[in-house]
Each structure stands twice: as structure tokens, then as C-alpha cells.
Design a protein around this motif. Sequence first.
Motif, PDB file in Angstrom:
ATOM      1  N   GLU A 210      29.632  34.141  31.913  1.00  0.00           N
ATOM      2  CA  GLU A 210      29.262  35.538  32.194  1.00  0.00           C
ATOM      3  C   GLU A 210      27.859  35.600  32.814  1.00  0.00           C
ATOM      4  OE1 GLU A 210      31.426  37.860  31.962  1.00  0.00           O
ATOM      5  OE2 GLU A 210      32.903  37.212  30.455  1.00  0.00           O
ATOM      6  N   LYS A 211      26.950  34.756  32.306  1.00  0.00           N
ATOM      7  CA  LYS A 211      25.595  34.695  32.889  1.00  0.00           C
ATOM      8  C   LYS A 211      25.668  34.262  34.351  1.00  0.00           C
ATOM      9  CE  LYS A 211      22.265  35.252  29.619  1.00  0.00           C
ATOM     10  NZ  LYS A 211      21.073  36.080  29.784  1.00  0.00           N
ATOM     11  N   ALA A 212      26.490  33.242  34.625  1.00  0.00           N
ATOM     12  CA  ALA A 212      26.603  32.730  35.997  1.00  0.00           C
ATOM     13  C   ALA A 212      27.115  33.822  36.924  1.00  0.00           C
ATOM     14  CB  ALA A 212      27.524  31.517  36.028  1.00  0.00           C
ATOM     15  N   LEU A 213      28.119  34.573  36.460  1.00  0.00           N
ATOM     16  CA  LEU A 213      28.645  35.668  37.280  1.00  0.00           C
ATOM     17  C   LEU A 213      27.577  36.738  37.478  1.00  0.00           C
ATOM     18  CD1 LEU A 213      32.200  35.835  35.653  1.00  0.00           C
ATOM     19  CD2 LEU A 213      31.696  35.116  38.011  1.00  0.00           C
ATOM     20  N   ALA A 214      26.754  36.962  36.440  1.00  0.00           N
ATOM     21  CA  ALA A 214      25.695  37.980  36.541  1.00  0.00           C
ATOM     22  C   ALA A 214      24.610  37.573  37.535  1.00  0.00           C
ATOM     23  CB  ALA A 214      25.086  38.235  35.160  1.00  0.00           C
ATOM     24  N   VAL A 215      24.351  36.266  37.678  1.00  0.00           N
ATOM     25  CA  VAL A 215      23.293  35.846  38.611  1.00  0.00           C
ATOM     26  C   VAL A 215      23.838  35.476  39.990  1.00  0.00           C
ATOM     27  CG1 VAL A 215      21.708  35.108  36.771  1.00  0.00           C
ATOM     28  CG2 VAL A 215      23.229  33.403  37.839  1.00  0.00           C
ATOM     29  N   GLY A 216      25.135  35.716  40.221  1.00  0.00           N
ATOM     30  CA  GLY A 216      25.602  35.584  41.602  1.00  0.00           C
ATOM     31  C   GLY A 216      26.818  34.718  41.856  1.00  0.00           C
ATOM     32  N   ALA A 217      27.362  34.042  40.817  1.00  0.00           N
ATOM     33  CA  ALA A 217      28.578  33.259  41.056  1.00  0.00           C
ATOM     34  C   ALA A 217      29.726  34.204  41.423  1.00  0.00           C
ATOM     35  CB  ALA A 217      28.939  32.444  39.811  1.00  0.00           C
ATOM     36  N   ASP A 218      30.619  33.729  42.290  1.00  0.00           N
ATOM     37  CA  ASP A 218      31.735  34.566  42.748  1.00  0.00           C
ATOM     38  C   ASP A 218      32.967  34.401  41.872  1.00  0.00           C
ATOM     39  OD1 ASP A 218      30.737  35.560  45.555  1.00  0.00           O
ATOM     40  OD2 ASP A 218      30.135  33.464  45.362  1.00  0.00           O
ATOM     41  N   ASP A 219      33.214  33.178  41.414  1.00  0.00           N
ATOM     42  CA  ASP A 219      34.373  32.891  40.580  1.00  0.00           C
ATOM     43  C   ASP A 219      33.940  31.930  39.491  1.00  0.00           C
ATOM     44  OD1 ASP A 219      36.557  34.257  42.073  1.00  0.00           O
ATOM     45  OD2 ASP A 219      35.947  32.875  43.661  1.00  0.00           O
ATOM     46  N   ALA A 220      34.758  31.853  38.431  1.00  0.00           N
ATOM     47  CA  ALA A 220      34.353  30.994  37.315  1.00  0.00           C
ATOM     48  C   ALA A 220      35.555  30.352  36.650  1.00  0.00           C
ATOM     49  CB  ALA A 220      33.571  31.814  36.294  1.00  0.00           C
ATOM     50  N   ILE A 221      35.302  29.211  36.059  1.00  0.00           N
ATOM     51  CA  ILE A 221      36.341  28.451  35.347  1.00  0.00           C
ATOM     52  C   ILE A 221      35.751  27.992  34.017  1.00  0.00           C
ATOM     53  CG2 ILE A 221      37.679  26.296  35.342  1.00  0.00           C
ATOM     54  CD1 ILE A 221      37.709  26.470  38.434  1.00  0.00           C
ATOM     55  N   ASN A 222      36.549  28.170  32.941  1.00  0.00           N
ATOM     56  CA  ASN A 222      36.182  27.593  31.648  1.00  0.00           C
ATOM     57  C   ASN A 222      37.098  26.404  31.415  1.00  0.00           C
ATOM     58  OD1 ASN A 222      35.887  27.006  28.857  1.00  0.00           O
ATOM     59  ND2 ASN A 222      35.193  29.104  28.459  1.00  0.00           N
ATOM     60  N   VAL A 223      36.511  25.213  31.254  1.00  0.00           N
ATOM     61  CA  VAL A 223      37.340  24.007  31.126  1.00  0.00           C
ATOM     62  C   VAL A 223      37.568  23.604  29.666  1.00  0.00           C
ATOM     63  CG1 VAL A 223      36.860  22.974  33.372  1.00  0.00           C
ATOM     64  CG2 VAL A 223      35.276  22.551  31.472  1.00  0.00           C
ATOM     65  N   ARG A 224      37.024  24.375  28.717  1.00  0.00           N
ATOM     66  CA  ARG A 224      37.184  23.965  27.330  1.00  0.00           C
ATOM     67  C   ARG A 224      37.910  24.982  26.442  1.00  0.00           C
ATOM     68  NH1 ARG A 224      31.844  22.533  24.200  1.00  0.00           N
ATOM     69  NH2 ARG A 224      31.907  20.632  25.467  1.00  0.00           N
ATOM     70  N   ASP A 225      37.533  26.244  26.572  1.00  0.00           N
ATOM     71  CA  ASP A 225      37.964  27.275  25.617  1.00  0.00           C
ATOM     72  C   ASP A 225      39.304  27.887  26.036  1.00  0.00           C
ATOM     73  OD1 ASP A 225      38.315  29.404  23.967  1.00  0.00           O
ATOM     74  OD2 ASP A 225      36.440  30.423  24.503  1.00  0.00           O
ATOM     75  N   LYS A 226      40.356  27.485  25.348  1.00  0.00           N
ATOM     76  CA  LYS A 226      41.713  27.928  25.730  1.00  0.00           C
ATOM     77  C   LYS A 226      41.903  29.435  25.570  1.00  0.00           C
ATOM     78  CE  LYS A 226      44.343  23.685  25.236  1.00  0.00           C
ATOM     79  NZ  LYS A 226      43.911  22.602  24.364  1.00  0.00           N
ATOM     80  N   ASN A 227      41.041  30.065  24.774  1.00  0.00           N
ATOM     81  CA  ASN A 227      41.148  31.519  24.589  1.00  0.00           C
ATOM     82  C   ASN A 227      40.431  32.297  25.684  1.00  0.00           C
ATOM     83  OD1 ASN A 227      42.582  31.246  22.138  1.00  0.00           O
ATOM     84  ND2 ASN A 227      40.655  30.765  21.106  1.00  0.00           N
ATOM     85  N   SER A 228      39.724  31.585  26.555  1.00  0.00           N
ATOM     86  CA  SER A 228      38.957  32.262  27.596  1.00  0.00           C
ATOM     87  C   SER A 228      39.873  32.725  28.714  1.00  0.00           C
ATOM     88  CB  SER A 228      37.910  31.305  28.165  1.00  0.00           C
ATOM     89  OG  SER A 228      37.412  31.795  29.394  1.00  0.00           O
ATOM     90  N   LYS A 229      39.565  33.897  29.279  1.00  0.00           N
ATOM     91  CA  LYS A 229      40.356  34.350  30.428  1.00  0.00           C
ATOM     92  C   LYS A 229      40.054  33.510  31.671  1.00  0.00           C
ATOM     93  CE  LYS A 229      37.156  38.069  31.680  1.00  0.00           C
ATOM     94  NZ  LYS A 229      36.958  39.463  32.021  1.00  0.00           N
ATOM     95  N   TYR A 230      38.999  32.702  31.601  1.00  0.00           N
ATOM     96  CA  TYR A 230      38.648  31.835  32.733  1.00  0.00           C
ATOM     97  C   TYR A 230      39.220  30.423  32.576  1.00  0.00           C
ATOM     98  CZ  TYR A 230      35.157  35.524  33.138  1.00  0.00           C
ATOM     99  OH  TYR A 230      34.535  36.740  33.224  1.00  0.00           O
ATOM    100  N   TYR A 231      39.966  30.202  31.480  1.00  0.00           N
ATOM    101  CA  TYR A 231      40.395  28.834  31.162  1.00  0.00           C
ATOM    102  C   TYR A 231      41.422  28.293  32.156  1.00  0.00           C
ATOM    103  CZ  TYR A 231      42.473  24.833  28.827  1.00  0.00           C
ATOM    104  OH  TYR A 231      42.929  23.575  28.554  1.00  0.00           O
ATOM    105  N   THR A 232      41.272  27.014  32.489  1.00  0.00           N
ATOM    106  CA  THR A 232      42.341  26.285  33.171  1.00  0.00           C
ATOM    107  C   THR A 232      42.276  24.831  32.719  1.00  0.00           C
ATOM    108  OG1 THR A 232      43.318  25.622  35.271  1.00  0.00           O
ATOM    109  CG2 THR A 232      40.928  25.694  35.192  1.00  0.00           C
ATOM    110  N   ASP A 233      43.431  24.153  32.726  1.00  0.00           N
ATOM    111  CA  ASP A 233      43.400  22.706  32.457  1.00  0.00           C
ATOM    112  C   ASP A 233      43.596  21.937  33.764  1.00  0.00           C
ATOM    113  OD1 ASP A 233      46.019  23.182  32.977  1.00  0.00           O
ATOM    114  OD2 ASP A 233      46.803  22.353  31.101  1.00  0.00           O
ATOM    115  N   ASP A 234      43.612  22.661  34.885  1.00  0.00           N
ATOM    116  CA  ASP A 234      43.763  22.001  36.190  1.00  0.00           C
ATOM    117  C   ASP A 234      42.693  22.550  37.145  1.00  0.00           C
ATOM    118  OD1 ASP A 234      44.490  20.894  38.598  1.00  0.00           O
ATOM    119  OD2 ASP A 234      46.631  21.306  38.373  1.00  0.00           O
ATOM    120  N   THR A 235      41.513  21.966  37.042  1.00  0.00           N
ATOM    121  CA  THR A 235      40.378  22.493  37.824  1.00  0.00           C
ATOM    122  C   THR A 235      40.638  22.404  39.317  1.00  0.00           C
ATOM    123  OG1 THR A 235      39.364  20.351  37.407  1.00  0.00           O
ATOM    124  CG2 THR A 235      38.464  22.221  36.195  1.00  0.00           C
ATOM    125  N   ALA A 236      41.260  21.295  39.754  1.00  0.00           N
ATOM    126  CA  ALA A 236      41.472  21.128  41.197  1.00  0.00           C
ATOM    127  C   ALA A 236      42.357  22.253  41.744  1.00  0.00           C
ATOM    128  CB  ALA A 236      42.099  19.767  41.482  1.00  0.00           C
TER     129      ALA A 236
END
Length: 359
Positions: A210-236
Amino acid sequence: MQGKMKAVVFYEPLVMKNEEVDIPQIADNEVLVRVKAVGICGSDVSYYYGHSPLDTPDGKGPLFLGHEASGVIAEVGGIPAKLGLFQEGDRVTINPVQQCNACPACMRGEFNVCPHCEVIGVSVNGCFAEYVKVKYTHAYKIPDEVSFESAALSEPLACATHGIFDLDIKLGQTVVVYGLGGIGLMMVQLAKASGAGKVIAIGVRDYGIEKALAVGADDAINVRDKNSKYYTDDTAAKIKEFNGGELAPRCIVPTSNIAALQDALNVTGPCSTVTYFGLPSPEDRLQIDVLGAIQSERTIRFAWLAPGVWDNVSHAVASGQVDLSQIITNRFTLDRTEEGIRYMKESKDDKIKGLVIVD
Ligand SMILES: [Zn+2]
Ligand SMILES: [Zn+2]
């Protein structure tokens, strides 16, 4: 200057004491800085817990830690006084990596690999104290509009900037920032300021995302927290989705977690550049498909410290290209430095960067 000051003395892992000590006496080539704000660095935490040795002759204290600092000039040594470089009261930031200027590496301007560096807070007394002595060549005046708190983070920002310069971002390119601590959040902003078309932030906690999005990131991925809406197990696959079907041309990895560097090779494509800026353990190794790497002409770089970027940093903060206020989440008084170091390591609370405010 004669007199006593408060300092936090690190003796050995888990042993730190608040003491009254003599104010350091400066040499002709030094200035005395009255400390205002000091960042608590991951390396301070690491020294405190005994995970890494100091750079003193025996690797041990007593030493004042703290190398990310700002303050005001309290006394000017003979040489800078003669040159008219500083006045008492000048606001400054400190470059703690004081190279020798005489060895072959220094001859080439490779100050970050000078084997004779004196590093404030690592090999000589640092900034968890009311005063610190600094070579006059390593105290830099800061613009009026830059706060002492932001100026204290000049050193990590300079390291982040050196890493971003190594990444060689071309106009419009998509940049992946893989690791969202304080340095990662600086890199998100630096990538944007350096011409990235899109910045994709990858982290392990939604707080950092959320901090990254607040300082200017356009998209985000969470690679650990399965409950996150940003979660994926396939980053590529997710990077391709965010990047018009292609893997990323640039990825920077500001984390000690070597798995992130390994995965950076999966999210980047042909002719890409990956830059690593972290502190892995001595046992960590990277697995590379060498044939694939050569046939896709990959570049992997490693960034260390911050040679030659301090002027860029000063202007980037003064102009607002980088906002450090969002990164500072915790403040401690000098007397509570030890508590601050322990808090930054042990607390489960959401946090990014802690500062010690010296008053
Ligand atoms: Zn640091
Ligand atoms: Zn040198």
C-alpha cells in the motif's frame, strides 16, 4: 569544543548503554556536527544482535553506532575554515563512508570499494550521540527546504540512487521493484523520476505494498500472503499481465532475501537488466541458466554503497521528486535508541523506517 555529551555506547551484542562522554576533538581536516536526526539502519540492527561484526580492528565495540545522520556544524577544523567552506550553524548531511582518496580504487573514483574506508558508526564512532566528528569532505550542506529528518536518510537514498543508476532505465520502460522496505520505497520513486513508464512493486506484506502504491507504484504483487488481494504464486504470469504480455525489461531487488533475486530472473525477459542491492548471507548463491542467459543477453548487476550520487540525492529531495516523509514511520529519542533498535527488529507492528531524534 570542550565538554560532555550524551552518547549511546554499543559494547557487544545486546549490550548498549546511555553514557556521558567527552565531546570528540576534531582534527584540522574535520568538522564537528551537532546531530539532529539519525536513521536506524538494518545494519545497526544486525550489529546490535551480533549478526555481523563491526569494522573495528577486532570486530567489537565499544563504539557509537548510527551512520545515517543530519545535523548542524558546531565547530570547523583548520582546513575547511581556511577554505571558507563551513560556518557554525550550517545544516548538513553526513556521508559516512570516508574513503582514503589515495589507493588505486580511489584513483579510479571507485570510492565504494576503497579498502581503507573509515565508516562512521561502523569502524569509527557514529551518530547515536549528541556530536560526531566528520571529515570536512564528507559533510554536505543541505537545501533549506529539506528537513533534518529527510536529510538523515540521504545515505540510504544515495545507495538506492546508485542502484537505480546501475539499472540504466530507458524512457518509458517498465521497472519491477522487488522488495518494499525503506530502500524499495525510495527506488519506486527514483524509478519513476528516472523515466520508468510503469513501476510494478513486489512485496510480502500488504502494508509495504500500500505504501508503494501511495508513493507512485502502478501495480503490485504480494508473493507471500495468500489472503492478500495482490497475491499470486506465478509472478512471471502476473508481470506479463501488467506489462502488455511481456516480461519486464528492468528489475531491481533491494532485499537481503536471495529468493527475490532468484525470482527476478523469472520476471525479466531478453536483454533485461537486473540489479541487486541487498545484504545476503555469505552462504547465499544464485542459480543461473547460463545458456539461456547468454542467448537472451541478460545483464545482472550488483550495487554497493553510493559513490558519486550525493548531489543528485540532494536535488531530488529538495525538488520533491522523492518524498521521504512517507517512509519514516517511527521516532525515538536518543535515550531510547536501544529500545528503537529492538522495536524495529522485534515488533510485529506495521513499520518501515525508524529515526532517532537527538535534541
Ligand atoms: Zn544504512
Ligand atoms: Zn582508497
